[in-house]
Structures are given as C-alpha cells and as structure tokens.
Design a protein around this motif. Structure first.
Motif, PDB file in Angstrom:
ATOM      1  N   MET A   1      98.466 134.744 -35.363  1.00 29.03           N
ATOM      2  CA  MET A   1      97.594 133.743 -34.728  1.00 29.03           C
ATOM      3  C   MET A   1      97.860 133.649 -33.234  1.00 29.03           C
ATOM      4  O   MET A   1      96.960 133.426 -32.446  1.00 29.03           O
ATOM      5  CB  MET A   1      97.855 132.375 -35.360  1.00 29.03           C
ATOM      6  CG  MET A   1      97.459 132.340 -36.833  1.00 29.03           C
ATOM      7  SD  MET A   1      95.717 132.691 -37.041  1.00 29.03           S
ATOM      8  CE  MET A   1      95.799 133.991 -38.263  1.00 29.03           C
ATOM      9  N   LEU A   4      95.819 135.167 -30.531  1.00 31.22           N
ATOM     10  CA  LEU A   4      94.643 134.557 -29.916  1.00 31.22           C
ATOM     11  C   LEU A   4      95.005 133.410 -29.003  1.00 31.22           C
ATOM     12  O   LEU A   4      94.184 132.585 -28.674  1.00 31.22           O
ATOM     13  CB  LEU A   4      93.701 134.078 -31.011  1.00 31.22           C
ATOM     14  CG  LEU A   4      93.158 135.225 -31.832  1.00 31.22           C
ATOM     15  CD1 LEU A   4      92.596 134.724 -33.115  1.00 31.22           C
ATOM     16  CD2 LEU A   4      92.145 135.979 -31.048  1.00 31.22           C
ATOM     17  N   ILE A  40      86.380 142.142 -32.248  1.00 30.17           N
ATOM     18  CA  ILE A  40      86.947 140.792 -32.283  1.00 30.17           C
ATOM     19  C   ILE A  40      88.455 140.860 -32.353  1.00 30.17           C
ATOM     20  O   ILE A  40      89.103 140.017 -32.939  1.00 30.17           O
ATOM     21  CB  ILE A  40      86.369 139.947 -33.422  1.00 30.17           C
ATOM     22  CG1 ILE A  40      86.517 140.674 -34.749  1.00 30.17           C
ATOM     23  CG2 ILE A  40      84.928 139.610 -33.181  1.00 30.17           C
ATOM     24  CD1 ILE A  40      86.307 139.764 -35.919  1.00 30.17           C
ATOM     25  N   THR A 630      86.193 135.080 -25.561  1.00 30.37           N
ATOM     26  CA  THR A 630      85.652 133.828 -26.094  1.00 30.37           C
ATOM     27  C   THR A 630      85.779 132.673 -25.096  1.00 30.37           C
ATOM     28  O   THR A 630      85.772 131.514 -25.490  1.00 30.37           O
ATOM     29  CB  THR A 630      86.345 133.449 -27.413  1.00 30.37           C
ATOM     30  OG1 THR A 630      87.744 133.354 -27.153  1.00 30.37           O
ATOM     31  CG2 THR A 630      86.096 134.490 -28.482  1.00 30.37           C
TER      32      THR A 630
ATOM     33  N   LEU B  36      94.003 126.567 -31.284  1.00 29.55           N
ATOM     34  CA  LEU B  36      93.097 127.672 -31.058  1.00 29.55           C
ATOM     35  C   LEU B  36      91.728 127.399 -31.625  1.00 29.55           C
ATOM     36  O   LEU B  36      91.595 126.825 -32.693  1.00 29.55           O
ATOM     37  CB  LEU B  36      93.633 128.917 -31.762  1.00 29.55           C
ATOM     38  CG  LEU B  36      95.013 129.332 -31.290  1.00 29.55           C
ATOM     39  CD1 LEU B  36      95.480 130.503 -32.108  1.00 29.55           C
ATOM     40  CD2 LEU B  36      94.935 129.674 -29.836  1.00 29.55           C
ATOM     41  N   SER B  39      87.000 130.124 -34.069  1.00 29.74           N
ATOM     42  CA  SER B  39      85.779 130.889 -34.181  1.00 29.74           C
ATOM     43  C   SER B  39      86.006 132.379 -34.285  1.00 29.74           C
ATOM     44  O   SER B  39      85.168 133.092 -34.777  1.00 29.74           O
ATOM     45  CB  SER B  39      84.870 130.583 -32.993  1.00 29.74           C
ATOM     46  OG  SER B  39      85.568 130.806 -31.795  1.00 29.74           O
ATOM     47  N   ILE B  40      87.128 132.870 -33.840  1.00 28.72           N
ATOM     48  CA  ILE B  40      87.351 134.297 -34.044  1.00 28.72           C
ATOM     49  C   ILE B  40      88.580 134.541 -34.898  1.00 28.72           C
ATOM     50  O   ILE B  40      89.265 135.525 -34.754  1.00 28.72           O
ATOM     51  CB  ILE B  40      87.438 135.061 -32.710  1.00 28.72           C
ATOM     52  CG1 ILE B  40      88.458 134.419 -31.797  1.00 28.72           C
ATOM     53  CG2 ILE B  40      86.102 135.106 -32.025  1.00 28.72           C
ATOM     54  CD1 ILE B  40      88.818 135.323 -30.634  1.00 28.72           C
ATOM     55  N   LEU B  41      88.810 133.601 -35.799  1.00 24.26           N
ATOM     56  CA  LEU B  41      89.946 133.739 -36.682  1.00 24.26           C
ATOM     57  C   LEU B  41      89.490 133.957 -38.109  1.00 24.26           C
ATOM     58  O   LEU B  41      89.499 133.035 -38.898  1.00 24.26           O
ATOM     59  CB  LEU B  41      90.789 132.467 -36.644  1.00 24.26           C
ATOM     60  CG  LEU B  41      91.471 132.107 -35.323  1.00 24.26           C
ATOM     61  CD1 LEU B  41      92.197 130.808 -35.470  1.00 24.26           C
ATOM     62  CD2 LEU B  41      92.421 133.206 -34.920  1.00 24.26           C
ATOM     63  N   PRO B  42      89.074 135.139 -38.451  1.00 20.32           N
ATOM     64  CA  PRO B  42      88.691 135.365 -39.839  1.00 20.32           C
ATOM     65  C   PRO B  42      89.940 135.457 -40.695  1.00 20.32           C
ATOM     66  O   PRO B  42      90.445 136.537 -40.960  1.00 20.32           O
ATOM     67  CB  PRO B  42      87.938 136.679 -39.775  1.00 20.32           C
ATOM     68  CG  PRO B  42      88.439 137.353 -38.558  1.00 20.32           C
ATOM     69  CD  PRO B  42      88.960 136.329 -37.630  1.00 20.32           C
ATOM     70  N   THR B  43      90.443 134.327 -41.099  1.00 19.02           N
ATOM     71  CA  THR B  43      91.756 134.293 -41.714  1.00 19.02           C
ATOM     72  C   THR B  43      91.746 134.873 -43.111  1.00 19.02           C
ATOM     73  O   THR B  43      91.688 134.161 -44.092  1.00 19.02           O
ATOM     74  CB  THR B  43      92.274 132.851 -41.745  1.00 19.02           C
ATOM     75  OG1 THR B  43      92.114 132.319 -40.446  1.00 19.02           O
ATOM     76  CG2 THR B  43      93.727 132.824 -42.125  1.00 19.02           C
ATOM     77  N   LEU B 214      81.368 123.221 -33.555  1.00 20.79           N
ATOM     78  CA  LEU B 214      80.866 124.283 -32.679  1.00 20.79           C
ATOM     79  C   LEU B 214      81.896 125.387 -32.507  1.00 20.79           C
ATOM     80  O   LEU B 214      81.561 126.528 -32.247  1.00 20.79           O
ATOM     81  CB  LEU B 214      80.500 123.718 -31.313  1.00 20.79           C
ATOM     82  CG  LEU B 214      79.033 123.394 -31.117  1.00 20.79           C
ATOM     83  CD1 LEU B 214      78.818 122.689 -29.802  1.00 20.79           C
ATOM     84  CD2 LEU B 214      78.185 124.657 -31.165  1.00 20.79           C
ATOM     85  N   GLN B 215      83.157 125.015 -32.621  1.00 20.95           N
ATOM     86  CA  GLN B 215      84.225 125.978 -32.402  1.00 20.95           C
ATOM     87  C   GLN B 215      84.711 126.600 -33.710  1.00 20.95           C
ATOM     88  O   GLN B 215      85.530 127.510 -33.697  1.00 20.95           O
ATOM     89  CB  GLN B 215      85.424 125.274 -31.740  1.00 20.95           C
ATOM     90  CG  GLN B 215      85.131 124.707 -30.379  1.00 20.95           C
ATOM     91  CD  GLN B 215      85.234 125.755 -29.296  1.00 20.95           C
ATOM     92  OE1 GLN B 215      85.659 126.874 -29.554  1.00 20.95           O
ATOM     93  NE2 GLN B 215      84.814 125.411 -28.092  1.00 20.95           N
ATOM     94  N   GLY B 628      82.754 134.251 -36.574  1.00 20.52           N
ATOM     95  CA  GLY B 628      83.736 134.907 -37.429  1.00 20.52           C
ATOM     96  C   GLY B 628      83.181 136.036 -38.272  1.00 20.52           C
ATOM     97  O   GLY B 628      83.905 136.958 -38.634  1.00 20.52           O
TER      98      GLY B 628
END
Lengths: 737, 737
Positions: A1, A4, A40, A630, B36, B39-43, B214-215, B628
């Motif tokens: 994490m 990011l 990404i 971002t 963080l 939005s770009i954390l495809p966990t 939104l995030q 994501g």
C-alpha cells in the motif's frame, strides 16, 4: 500500500514532451515478462527501494569546481556536430582497463543519461553516456562489459543511434520484440557472480515499452534497486562506485567544465511569496509528517523555494545545487562562484547558509548521526544520498547500542517516523514542494499572463514574416525558421532563453513527435505541406509553450478534417468544467473523442504542468491517457492543452495552448465542492484556413471566433505594421456555412 | 505486482446498482486511518490473503436439504412485514449463551449479509443478519459481543435501521464522521486477547466510505483476513466456526428451508455454445495458468458454463451449487432434488457428474491430497474453501515428508504453480469464466435483442395505461404501479421474473438512488412531480434493465434543464467511439460533462455489465468514475448507460438503456487496432416533454429523433390499441426551435 504513498508521480509529465531532449526515456531494467498492464502501477518504491547498504561506502562525491555554461543555441550546434569521428574503441578500451584497477574490480559498468538531479536538460559535463558511446540522443543507457558494449534507446532514436554508434556497440532497440532489457542482457552475457557497477549519484529513469505505449506509462523509481534485484537472479552483485566516475576518468581534460552561470534573485513581484513564508510552510509539512528535515535535489524545486534562478543548463533557469531544510536552518549546497553578493544577501535574509556542492553527502551523514528524520523523495533523490543516509542511520544505531535488540535490522523503512527511540529511518514520500510549486499564486499567474502576451507579439511578428517570405518563394530550412523565431523573441522584454529546443517540422517531419531539426540535416519548409511549430521561451516573469500547425498553400480535405478534429478536441478540453476532485486522465478522452470517431488517435498525453518562469515541464499534475497519475487538478495549476494527430511520412498536427486551472462560476456546487474550469494563457491565432467548418457545432464556431476576438484585443496593442495586419487578418470570425 | 494480477475486479459492478438489494455494500473492516485514495487500490489479496490456517479445522458444512423457493413478489411482501416485533433481546441472549458452549468459547460473533457464493440476491435461509438484528436492508453487518450488539449499514438504510433495530442494538452509521469500523469497534470494546468468530462459509464484501465516494470504489476481498489482521493489533484471535452457524442454531425450526427450485436446461439456441466447448476452452486456460482444476462458486458462472438455469434466489435465474472442473472431469455440487431427468441427461452428455452440495469441502481436501493445483478466485471464493485447501495442502506436504526442508512453511502462495515438487499451493486469480461470460456470442445477443423488444412492448402498454389512469385522477401508490408493470411483463412470452426489485419513486423518493417502495409504507404517485421508474425482467432468452423518468403534468424549467443535461450525457456515451483498449472509466466523464457545466453530478457509476438471461449485474467491465476497474470494454459485452441527477427531497432523474459493445466501422484504424462503439438494445421512448430543446445541439436532436424512429419501427408491430397510440404519440420528432 505504501507503493501509493503519493499520488503525485513527479516524472509522469515527462511523457508529454515534444522537443528532442524534452522527452526523457531511458531503459528500464524491469523484466519485460510482466504481463500486467502498468497503467495503474505507480511503482513508488517507498518501502522497499532502499534496503541495501552500498558495497563501497566511502562518502564523497566529485567536486566539479570551475565552470562556464554555454547558451543553448550554442549547445545545439555542438550536439549536432558531436565528435562521432573520435575512436570510440579507444574510449571503450580505456574504460575496460579501469575495470581491473585495484579498488575497482568490476565486470560491467552502466552509464545512464541523467545527472544527479533528474533534470530534463542537463549540463554537458554530465553527458557521459554521449561521450562514451558517441550517441547524443536525449534518451539512452550504455552498458559496457569486458568484451561487449550495448546501448539501449527507443524508437525516436534508432536512426540517429545507427549513425552515431560505431561497430563496437550493439544497438538495443528498446520496445522491439525480442530485445532484452539491460538486466536481462547482463544476466545473459556475464558469467554468474559478476560485479556490475554504477555511479550512485546518477539517476535512472525507467522507460515505457514503446510497443505497449497505450497500456504503459512513464514513471521514475530507484532503478538501481531494480537492477540490483534483477541481476541478483544470476548472483551478480551491484557495486556502487562512489569515489570515481569511470567515464570522467577517461574523459579527463576534454570533459567540459561544470557550468557556473551566476545565480540571480527571482524578484518578489514575480515570485509572489517570500522565501521565509515558503520555508515556514514547508516546515509545517515536515512536522506534520514526523520529519525534522528534507533534502531537496530537484533543481526547479530549489529555485522555486529560494526565489532564485540560475543558468546552469539550457532551457531551464536553474542552478546545480542541493538544499537541506531542517526545522532550524537551511543549507544550500552550491558552487560559491555562482553566488553574487545580491544573492548572498537574499539568502542571508532568508536564513539560508551556503555549503560547497560536494559536501552534501557528508551533511547527510552528519544529519543521520544527529538522529534527524529525513524526508526523501524516492522519485528524484539519487541512490548516493539514500544509501549514505541509510548507512549512517545504521551506524548511528550501532553507536546507540540498540543492535542487540534486533529491532533495527528487522524494521522496514517506515513512512512516518514512529520509532525515534530506535533512531531515524527516513520518510520516503513525494516532495511537498512539487505541489506547492505547481499551484501558482496571483503574482506568478500575472507574470505568466504578461509573458504570454509578449510571446504572442513575437509570434505574430514571426508568422507575418514567415508567411511573407514563403509566399515570396524563399527557401528556408526548418532551422532558419526557428532561428528567426528566436530573433523575434529575443526582442521582447525579459527574454532569457528558449524553454526547449524548437520543434520546426515541415511535412513528414511534423509527424515525428519529438523531431528537432539539425542545421546540417534538416528540410526546407515546403509551402505545399503542413508546417508544425512547437516552441517556447523563458522570460523573467514567465514560461511559454505553444504549438501551431499551418499550411502556406491549400490543405487537402483530409488534412483539414484531421486538423478540425484535433481542434474540436482542443476546444472540448478548453471548455471542460469538472469537479475539484478530478484527476487529469479523466479529461484526456475529451481531447481525443473527435479523432476516435473516425478511428484516429495520438500517441502522447494531452497536457503537462508548466512552471512559472521555471521548467517548461513540471508535475505533479498531468492530463494523459495513462492512468498512473492520480493527482487532482487544482486551482492555480497550469497545464498545456495539446492534442494532435500524426500521419507517418505525411504530416503532423498539434494545437497547443497553456491553460490556468481556475474556479468555475457554476450556478450549483453539487457535493459541496468547487467546480473548476480553464483560463487561456496563450493568445496566438489558429489558422482558420485549416478548419472544415461543416464539422463544427455552433458552439465550437463561437469558441474559435471568441478566441480570435480576444487574441486581437490583447495582442494588437503590442504589434504594428505587417504584424498588426497579419494579426487582423488572422483573427477574423469564421463564417458559418 | 500480483495485486493487479487480474484487471477484472468482479464485484465492481455492484456499485452501479439501484434496486434495494442490487446495491451490496456492507461494512469494511479496514482501518479508516488509511490516508490514501483507494481509487487505484484494487485490493486483490492474491498473494497474501490466505496465509492462515483455520483455528477450528473440522471440515464439514451444513446440509440444507429440503426446500421450497418463493417467487420474488412474495419475498418482497415477507421482507416488508419482517418480524420486527419479535423479542430481539431474546435472540441476542440465546446467541450469547452459545458463546460459552463447550467447543465454542468465543467473545464476539460477526454476522455478515452474504451467502456462501457472494450472490447479489440471496435465499431467505441465508438472511441471518436480518434474522438476528431485525434489520432487513440489503446491506449491513451485525457484530455481537457478550454485552453489546452493533449493526453497521450505510446512508441508504439509516432510517430503516432506526425503525427496525430495537434498543439492544447500536446503529453504526457507516461513513459518518467518527463512526468506527467494525474492527476498530471490536478493538475498543473487547478486552485484549479476545476470540472473535465468523462462519467461514460466509463472504464479506467491503464497503466504500460514503463520505469519500468520489475517491473510493467498491471492491471485494477476503475481509476475513483483513478482520484478522486488524483485530490482531489488540491480540484478538479470529476463530472460524466450521461446524456450526450460531444464528442457525437459535433460528432452528423457524428458519426457512433452503430453496429447491428445479433446474432447467438453457437451450442451445439461447446459449449459443455447448457445454463441452465451454469446458474445453476453460481447460485450456487452466493449463495455460499451470493449474489442473478450478473451483467455481459464483452461481451465474456455474449457470453460464453448464447452460443451466435455476430458481433458487429472486431475480437471478441461478441455483445454489459449486462446480469443480479438472482436466479430466467436472463435478457439480448441488442438491439432487433440483436435478430433473432432462438436466441429468444434459449433464451426463457434457461429462458432468453430480455430488451433494455439502460435500464440496471434502472434495477440496481430496483434490489437495492428490496434489491438484487449484485455480481459486479470491474475490468470490469463501474462506472455508480456501482454508480447507490450504490446510490439506500442508497436510499433503507433511505426508510427503518435505516439512523437514522448511520450504513449505516459508513459501508464499504463488500465482502460478512452479513448485509441483513441493505440492500444490493454489493459483489465486480472477475467474476466467467471468470474462468469457461477459463477451456475448451471436445467439446470446439475438436473445437479448428479442427479449428487449418484448419488454419494450410491455413497457409501452404499461406507460399508456399509467398516463391514462393518472390523468383520470387515480390515486396509485408506487407499489401499485410496479405491480401493474409486472402484470404487463408477465404477459410477454418467456417471462420468468423481475431482474431486481422495481424502483418506483415519485417526487422526492426518486432522489433516493436505491429506493424500493414497500406496500405499507410508500407514496402515492403524484401527477405534479417527476416519476422515476427503474425496472427489468428475466426472460427465457434475455435480461432487461431500463429506467425512464417522466412528468405527468408540467415540469419546471429546472427539472427540464436537469433532465436535458442527463440526456445529453446519455447521448454522449451512446455515441462514443473509442479504441478497443479503452477502460470503462475513460468513458464515464462523457456522461457527466453536461451536468458538470452547471456544477451538478451524480453519485453512482454510469454503467454495469448485464448477463444474457442471467444476472442483471455482472462484471468484469464497468463504466464508472472509480478508477479501480481496468478491464477494457470488448466487443460483445453488454453495459448499461444510466446517467442521472438527484436533488435531495425533490426529485430524481435517470435515463437508462442497455448497450451492446460492437466494432465501429471507422474509416481509419490508428494503431492497427479496432475501434468500438455501442448498439442500443433498449427501445422505449424518452419523454420529449422533459427536453429543453434549446440546450441540445443539432446532433443531439438528430440522435433523439432517430432513436424514437427506431423505437416506433421495432416496437409498434408488437402493440396495438392504446399502447400503439401511446407509442406513436411518444415517438414523434422533436421540433427544433
């Protein structure tokens, strides 16, 4: 994490650059076998990038003392006439002899393009890859083993590299199928257990795969660490050679002196905020992050923070320096010969002390010994600084006797200091100065607006002249044209330099996105073809960057359609209104959608940040099809709006204005947030002749006519005679059909 | 890197859902202190999520044998009249008594909303959170300690939860400032070292923070693992109770029987591809990934792969089952009472064997013992299966005597089997069936087109009827209206069920995005207000989902402007042409840009995938402001196009069609790739009265008129009488002003 940690990936803007050296892209060491789209993957190695201790840890760097910088026009000529005739074999032999010198003992040496500050434009004395290989393109990495030498560059430079490299070199066409990465190649050609060396002061910048550009994006990271990991697969060791740069050793006396242009104060009326206020704000951010100091190595950040400007490199008004700001003091590491008495007083007033440029590493060591928690931006700080800090922190811990607990060894690099009792470990985050610098204050904006009007006057004079002489049948080369443009700009108040190498491309040359004409090897501007001109200037109060595409005769219907669709994209982005939380890439498709309708596109981003009387490319924001950045657009930021279309071997089209991000006066504010819009900074006519009116909506026609009406209103008071007439002719309303 | 192993994050589409239970959002256990943007954390916890061995590892699951499913309309009534009067205290007391039962010994129990298959719509017997808490909303997680009980739900359900929870329960308003996550709360209220238990068969779905929507974006992961990590901070232990679900223990005889609707064969003329071909293609993918088998638990994936349909849950034509496909055989784990003789023959022909539903875990164990490398999708597979597999793999290794090397214990879960000599370890990736299912073949598309026309006929009849009775002054409730719509749909050939609970919202209710009217507690449809109707149906050959917003009288200028801007966004997305590599979120802003111009927006995604005679929401694609999901749109996919605008306490607007992604016939193909566009599937008039014509461009007016012309052409042959007249009246061209 923590990958990011910062949404602001500084070097992303580099993917939007169009001049020869504007586009930094060297060779990645990452394995190309990764099947994932990188779009990404903001690979910020914040928590694992710096776990190594240097193999050789003597802490000193070269001191480049005496100096003389060249104006950028002179530089261009020199680069053009590069000494490619020199026997590169001899250089390679000399370099290889050093491999086995006592105290060195290596099997390969890696020579990247960058200087120690990840600068876009670098001083000649740091162009080591160019010296050793003969290849002078802006992007490329050389790797020399005991019996082989290879150079990686990307598609923009294949032809140039073929010409410039002699037979001792293997040209690695990065991005082509089957071409290995540098680390793959090293793993292939070296016997296991070899020693691969780098100068840790050099920065690497990763490359995107040219063949997969749609899926990839450009990012920076500690490539040294990645190289280390990659070659470890074959049990090779990465060796940091601190004391000596092997290329400099053989370059010797013919190596250009480091630049020593005098530094000047960037007046408060242009800077808007004094140094004390900027430092105070920075210190608040340090405290908030649990840090007690920051090391700044990006030259534009130092210039911005200290309200100073320099002349050490072409196009960017910066000086080679490091800056260390602690809670109590600030130290500028710079060659004192550049510091005028006025600058000395300015710095003293701001509480900034001077230190020799070469003493940065011992300062870092000393800070670590004092237990200072340093903020380091892993996207820009070189490996020498990070490794010095880490090694000193470990020594500090040993001194504290905490080693016995085992805690220090097992502890990972944290993002925020939580273990002061264990000693410092560093906070690895994007520099806070990057965003502060990107958000312009009222004075900076005023300077940018004024500089753009003077620049527009120069461009009106230039275009009036050019159309005139072309119509008279003059045979002008692309370089003649850009030189003449420089003449007009030089006459404007406050002109300092071009902001990048002018892209002056006639016909097919316009389709080479990063084309820079060379005097001995460029085309005549063809009155029957499209002509693309991308140029910019540095003024005392602002920085400009503008592209126009024109036809001197009659464009074809196809050229007009392509131009019009590029223009529609330009208008759509210019007129966008969006929530204050919007990331740049969300707007990128607006600029492409009209081209997409007929199956066309362009292979570059749509917008990059621009400094205020500073670097023509800056982050952290961008507007791109790449999804890695971002950073939301914010009020006060400046971005370029430059969609284009390029038809190989035929023509190139690009329409570029600079825009200021401002609050939109929307009747509503859904979500309780501000909505944003753009204000134009650039006021130069767009050639109506190129527009296919039937494709435009009424709104689009209104946009164009309104823009031209503003151009006339703002620029006509600054020009006279033929330029005034040209401006009048080129700002007449488009007639609806 | 492995975090991004699959660009297809299955449950992302869940964030675009509008019916009550269409919007799965329960409570995250993740720490809210993470600064963080997600939005770009495809966990995707592909390589770390499954390192634990179960605390209790007896491998069996309940066998819900005898069965009777209810039609969804019946279900609605029952949910509405939930037994909130029952003494929940008594239930809590009974539950807590079980905490200290021998063999249990826990301090807290977590009860999520999901079934074992991460289904959007679940059978009543699995609605345990609703039973224990009395709260019947679709999203919520209950946590019970020895002296406290808390329920987390999001903003859609605060009012409902306030009504339904008795005083024993603390309502946790997720997303509100200061409200802890469930794990934060557990860490706060439990003494250190407590035991927190879950039923590992249950799936958790993470929540997005409503205030930071939104995030954020909605994603799924093994929340059990996250819960485990989070509560470990206070030395709490996560305990998996395999043998018993404590809620079922106290629910006892009043617990509804598991559903046992008969399974039917989905005919080849609708499915397009036979089971053998699908299995063959799947096995190729398994081989390519180095796997020898896959466990499928998503019910729509099983139904699609085997060309079967079921009736176990409302709205989705699926049956509770697991499927294991190895290189040699396929086993369907399903209650045999649902298997008709026709299905039996169908399965036998495809080489699929039957196994009892409850025997899945012993099969997993057996596969591990055989050294089978399993493909498991960590976004959908429940913890019981993963843990069983991991535990059995470890036993297998011990059996092989490799433990002494220490390799097995230190080895991380790999993404691809590279160590068969060490035994299997599992490949954790998104299911390959998800994408295969999303890309429709010609027969599926044909079925979808046909189903949409019949659905359009029903809607024309319905709207003709509704406008008529409203104008006659009838007082109809929102439920009356949706019931009548169901009547019309039932008359259409091949009708099976609604595809979700109809959203029928008059005036302010239309602004509640996930509103579902309840018979005893809903509004009269007000002829002076906007009326939003979002509904869909399951037919034998296809699935529909459509939203229209109408006014029965005279809309205000503001309502018209908002409607028109939503329509402009709808048109912009509908007409988009884009490169074949485009990710859905790139198109999302097209649908918002017209609202943004005046500072308006909507808080949901713009498009979700739709199954072919299957789930109304499916992945992997989506069109959303969330970044994501990086699955490119592909030819053959189906997406909804549903921008909206919602004014709190006033009205809601949404215009939704389904679209098929098809190749665009562009004159060029820049980059050598295909360009894509959309084909409309939905053909129902958009109310011209709501359009502010002066805001539309000529192109937009043309779009609307052309659409209505197609509606008339395609649907008029299917209706007569008043419906035909209504269709005629509502497909007349908009007059330019």
């Amino acid at each position: 994490m923590q990958l990011l940690q910062s949404p602001a990936m500084r070097p992303l803007y580099l993917s939007y650059c169009f001049s020869s050296s504007r586009y930094l892209a060297t060779i990645t060491f990452s394995s190309s076998s990764n099947l994932l789209p990188k779009s990404i993957l903001p690979t910020f190695r914040t928590n694992r990038g710096f776990n190594s201790t240097p193999s050789i840890s003597r802490l000193s760097i070269r001191n480049c003392s005496s100096i003389s910088a060249k104006p950028s026009s002179g530089l261009r000529r020199q680069k053009g006439s590069s000494d490619s005739s020199e026997p590169d074999d001899k250089k390679l032999r000399a370099l290889r002899q050093l491999f086995s010198k006592p105290g060195i003992g290596i099997d390969a040496y890696v020579i990247p393009s960058q200087d120690a500050h990840q600068s876009e434009f670098i001083a000649e004395c740091y162009m080591r890859r160019g010296f050793i290989s003969g290849f002078t393109g802006s992007a490329g990495t050389a790797v020399v083993t005991k019996d082989k030498a290879a150079l990686w560059t990307d598609g923009r430079y294949f032809l140039q590299a073929e010409k410039q490299l002699n037979s001792s070199w293997i040209l690695m066409r990065a991005g082509n199928v089957g071409v290995p990465t540098a680390s793959e190649w090293l793993n292939d050609v070296l016997a296991p257990g070899a020693k691969v060396a780098i100068d840790p002061v050099s920065n690497f910048v990763s490359n995107f795969d040219a063949l997969n550009w749609l899926q990839q994006f450009l990012f920076s990271f500690d490539a040294a660490e990645e190289l280390k990991d990659d070659i470890a697969k074959k049990n090779h060791e990465l060796v940091y050679l601190y004391d000596v740069n092997l290329v400099d050793e053989i370059w010797k006396d013919s190596r250009p002196d480091p630049p020593n242009a005098p530094i000047r104060v960037h007046e408060l009326k242009y800077a808007g905020v004094d140094v004390a206020s900027k430092l105070s704000s920075l210190r608040s951010q340090l405290a908030g992050a649990g840090c007690s100091a920051i090391v700044v190595s990006m030259l534009d950040e130092i210039a911005w923070l200290l309200n100073l400007r320099g002349g050490d490199v072409p196009h960017s008004p910066v000086m080679y320096a490091y800056l260390v700001v602690t809670m109590d003091d600030s130290k500028l590491f710079v060659d004192s010969s550049k510091v005028t008495s006025q600058v000395l007083i300015h710095l003293k007033n701001a509480g900034v002390e001077l230190r020799p440029y070469a003493s940065i590493l011992s300062e870092i060591e000393s800070l670590a010994f004092k237990g200072t928690e340093l903020w380091l931006d892993p996207s820009s700080i070189n490996a020498a600084i990070v490794n010095t800090y880490k090694a000193a922190c470990e020594k500090h811990l040993e001194g504290l006797g905490s080693e016995g607990t085992g805690k220090s060894k097992n502890r990972e690099v944290s993002n925020c200091s939580s273990g002061q009792s264990w000693g410092p470990s560093g906070v690895y985050r994007a520099s806070p100065i990057s965003l502060a610098k990107a958000v312009k204050n009222a004075s900076e904006l005023e300077g940018m607006r004024n500089a753009h009007l003077r620049d527009a006057a120069a461009l009106a004079q230039f275009w009036a002249w050019l159309e005139d002489v072309i119509h008279e049948g003059a045979k002008l080369t692309e370089v003649d044209v850009s030189d003449k443009l420089l003449e007009f700009r030089k006459k404007q108040d406050g002109f300092i330099d071009t902001s990048f190498d002018t892209i002056s491309g006639s016909g097919a040359n316009g389709a080479i996105i990063h084309y820079t004409p060379e005097p001995e090897n460029c085309s005549i501007v063809d009155p029957k073809k499209l002509f693309l001109l991308d140029s910019g200037a540095q003024y005392i109060d602002g920085t400009t960057d503008i592209t126009r595409t024109v036809h001197f005769g009659e464009p074809t219907a196809h050229e007009k359609e392509c131009f019009t669709r590029v223009l529609q994209g330009h208008i759509a982005l210019d007129e966008a209104v969006f929530p204050g939380t919007t990331v740049g890439f969300v707007l990128d498709a607006f600029a492409r959608s009209f081209l997409w309708k007929i199956g066309l596109d362009y292979r570059h981003g749509t917008g990059h940040g621009v400094g205020a009387a500073l670097n023509v490319h800056e982050g952290p924001q961008s507007i791109s099809f790449r999804h890695g950045n971002t950073t939301p657009l914010q009020e006060g930021m400046i971005v370029s709006n430059e969609p284009g279309y390029y038809e190989d071997h035929a023509f190139g089209i690009r329409i570029e204005n600079l825009l200021h991000v401002k609050e939109a006066n929307t009747p509503y504010r859904f979500g309780g947030i501000r909505y944003l819009a753009f204000e134009k900074l650039t006021f130069v006519p767009i050639q109506n002749k190129m527009v296919e009116v039937s494709l435009l909506s009424n709104t689009e026609i209104d946009w164009l006519n309104d823009y031209h009406s503003q151009v006339w209103e703002k620029v006509s008071p600054l020009v006279e005679g033929s330029a005034s007439q040209w401006l009048w002719d080129n700002t007449r309303p488009l007639v609806r059909q």
